[in-house]
Scaffold this motif. Sequence first.
Motif, PDB file in Angstrom:
ATOM      1  N   THR A  99       1.114  -1.258  -0.438  1.00 28.86           N
ATOM      2  CA  THR A  99       0.063   0.255   0.130  1.00 28.86           C
ATOM      3  C   THR A  99       0.975   1.473  -0.279  1.00 28.86           C
ATOM      4  N   LEU A 100       0.083   2.531  -0.048  1.00 29.89           N
ATOM      5  CA  LEU A 100       0.865   3.205   0.210  1.00 29.89           C
ATOM      6  C   LEU A 100       1.497   3.879   1.331  1.00 29.89           C
ATOM      7  N   SER A 101       1.214   3.566   2.178  1.00 34.91           N
ATOM      8  CA  SER A 101       1.901   3.504   4.017  1.00 34.91           C
ATOM      9  C   SER A 101       3.268   2.798   3.943  1.00 34.91           C
ATOM     10  N   ASN A 102       3.369   1.410   3.218  1.00 37.27           N
ATOM     11  CA  ASN A 102       4.284   0.638   3.517  1.00 37.27           C
ATOM     12  C   ASN A 102       5.118   0.264   1.558  1.00 37.27           C
ATOM     13  N   VAL A 103       5.102   0.894   0.844  1.00 34.62           N
ATOM     14  CA  VAL A 103       5.617   0.382  -0.295  1.00 34.62           C
ATOM     15  C   VAL A 103       6.840   0.984  -0.023  1.00 34.62           C
ATOM     16  N   ARG A 104       7.727   1.491   0.445  1.00 27.73           N
ATOM     17  CA  ARG A 104       8.997   1.271   0.713  1.00 27.73           C
ATOM     18  C   ARG A 104       9.720   0.375   1.820  1.00 27.73           C
ATOM     19  N   THR A 105       8.680  -0.613   2.343  1.00 22.31           N
ATOM     20  CA  THR A 105       9.247  -1.008   3.009  1.00 22.31           C
ATOM     21  C   THR A 105       8.734  -2.969   1.906  1.00 22.31           C
ATOM     22  N   GLN A 106      10.640  -3.698   2.415  1.00 22.41           N
ATOM     23  CA  GLN A 106      10.364  -4.994   1.445  1.00 22.41           C
ATOM     24  C   GLN A 106       9.521  -5.945   1.776  1.00 22.41           C
ATOM     25  N   ALA A 107       9.151  -5.745   3.224  1.00 21.15           N
ATOM     26  CA  ALA A 107       8.841  -7.141   4.021  1.00 21.15           C
ATOM     27  C   ALA A 107       7.037  -7.363   3.294  1.00 21.15           C
ATOM     28  N   ALA A 108       6.833  -5.984   2.695  1.00 21.42           N
ATOM     29  CA  ALA A 108       5.690  -5.650   2.217  1.00 21.42           C
ATOM     30  C   ALA A 108       5.282  -6.546   0.846  1.00 21.42           C
ATOM     31  N   TYR A 109       6.183  -7.059  -0.072  1.00 22.48           N
ATOM     32  CA  TYR A 109       6.300  -7.391  -0.674  1.00 22.48           C
ATOM     33  C   TYR A 109       6.120  -8.773  -1.356  1.00 22.48           C
ATOM     34  N   ALA A 110       5.472  -9.552  -2.018  1.00 22.29           N
ATOM     35  CA  ALA A 110       5.359 -10.980  -1.931  1.00 22.29           C
ATOM     36  C   ALA A 110       5.919 -11.859  -3.294  1.00 22.29           C
ATOM     37  N   TYR A 111       6.552 -10.663  -4.202  1.00 19.31           N
ATOM     38  CA  TYR A 111       7.075 -11.413  -4.867  1.00 19.31           C
ATOM     39  C   TYR A 111       8.219 -10.961  -5.501  1.00 19.31           C
ATOM     40  N   TRP A 112       9.408 -11.490  -6.363  1.00 20.74           N
ATOM     41  CA  TRP A 112      10.359 -10.471  -6.133  1.00 20.74           C
ATOM     42  C   TRP A 112      10.870 -11.375  -7.606  1.00 20.74           C
ATOM     43  N   GLY A 113      11.854 -10.060  -8.308  1.00 17.67           N
ATOM     44  CA  GLY A 113      12.422 -10.526  -9.473  1.00 17.67           C
ATOM     45  C   GLY A 113      13.744 -11.248  -9.337  1.00 17.67           C
ATOM     46  N   GLN A 114      14.477 -11.613 -10.446  1.00 14.40           N
ATOM     47  CA  GLN A 114      15.395 -12.543  -9.848  1.00 14.40           C
ATOM     48  C   GLN A 114      16.692 -11.452  -9.524  1.00 14.40           C
ATOM     49  N   GLY A 115      16.735 -10.224 -10.249  1.00 15.59           N
ATOM     50  CA  GLY A 115      17.521  -9.540  -9.920  1.00 15.59           C
ATOM     51  C   GLY A 115      18.655  -9.341 -10.778  1.00 15.59           C
ATOM     52  N   THR A 116      18.795  -7.646 -11.353  1.00 16.12           N
ATOM     53  CA  THR A 116      19.852  -7.844 -13.082  1.00 16.12           C
ATOM     54  C   THR A 116      20.868  -6.524 -11.767  1.00 16.12           C
ATOM     55  N   LEU A 117      22.164  -7.324 -12.279  1.00 16.88           N
ATOM     56  CA  LEU A 117      23.188  -6.584 -11.685  1.00 16.88           C
ATOM     57  C   LEU A 117      23.814  -5.133 -12.404  1.00 16.88           C
ATOM     58  N   VAL A 118      23.624  -3.713 -11.690  1.00 12.88           N
ATOM     59  CA  VAL A 118      24.290  -2.854 -12.071  1.00 12.88           C
ATOM     60  C   VAL A 118      25.904  -2.658 -12.004  1.00 12.88           C
ATOM     61  N   THR A 119      27.024  -2.135 -12.433  1.00 12.31           N
ATOM     62  CA  THR A 119      27.888  -1.885 -12.148  1.00 12.31           C
ATOM     63  C   THR A 119      28.519  -0.209 -13.060  1.00 12.31           C
ATOM     64  N   VAL A 120      28.685   0.306 -11.419  1.00 10.51           N
ATOM     65  CA  VAL A 120      28.902   1.707 -12.576  1.00 10.51           C
ATOM     66  C   VAL A 120      30.691   2.190 -12.472  1.00 10.51           C
ATOM     67  N   SER A 121      31.443   2.199 -13.105  1.00  9.99           N
ATOM     68  CA  SER A 121      32.322   1.930 -13.218  1.00  9.99           C
ATOM     69  C   SER A 121      33.358   3.496 -12.687  1.00  9.99           C
ATOM     70  N   SER A 122      33.961   3.604 -12.346  1.00  9.36           N
ATOM     71  CA  SER A 122      34.586   4.938 -12.183  1.00  9.36           C
ATOM     72  C   SER A 122      35.279   5.854 -13.069  1.00  9.36           C
TER      73      SER A 122
END
Length: 122
Positions: A99-122
């Motif tokens: 909801t709007l009240s817990n949207v920043r809380t990861q525990a509120a999310y039931a479904y997750w993607g596998q993740g994608t790696l972002v690497t920023v070089s200096s």
Amino acid sequence: VQLQAFGGGLVQAGGSLRLSCAASGRTAITRYMGWFRQAPGKEREFVAAIDWNGGNTMAVQGRFTISRDKAKNTVYLQMSSLTPEDTAVYYCASGPSVTLSNVRTQAAYAYWGQGTLVTVSS
């Protein structure tokens, strides 16, 4: 609900990158889609979220813009002026309890993607 994140890669500092998250399955049960990231040795943190129906958005960084394409069931995270501190695995997430009240809380999310790696070089 299944989520698949992609679009990560290696980019130089100051560059831009757009991540995508394709959703499938019972997407109608979810209202918000969020992006989180986890840098090496750090906890996962909230990055941005979007209201799937109304399009209202929120993002921690002004350099990041979240958007969605309802026809494609896809959410995007446009990142600009990237710095090495943005290096992390980026995850998209959703869930019927977000909801709007817990949207920043990861525990509120039931479904997750596998993740994608972002690497920023200096």
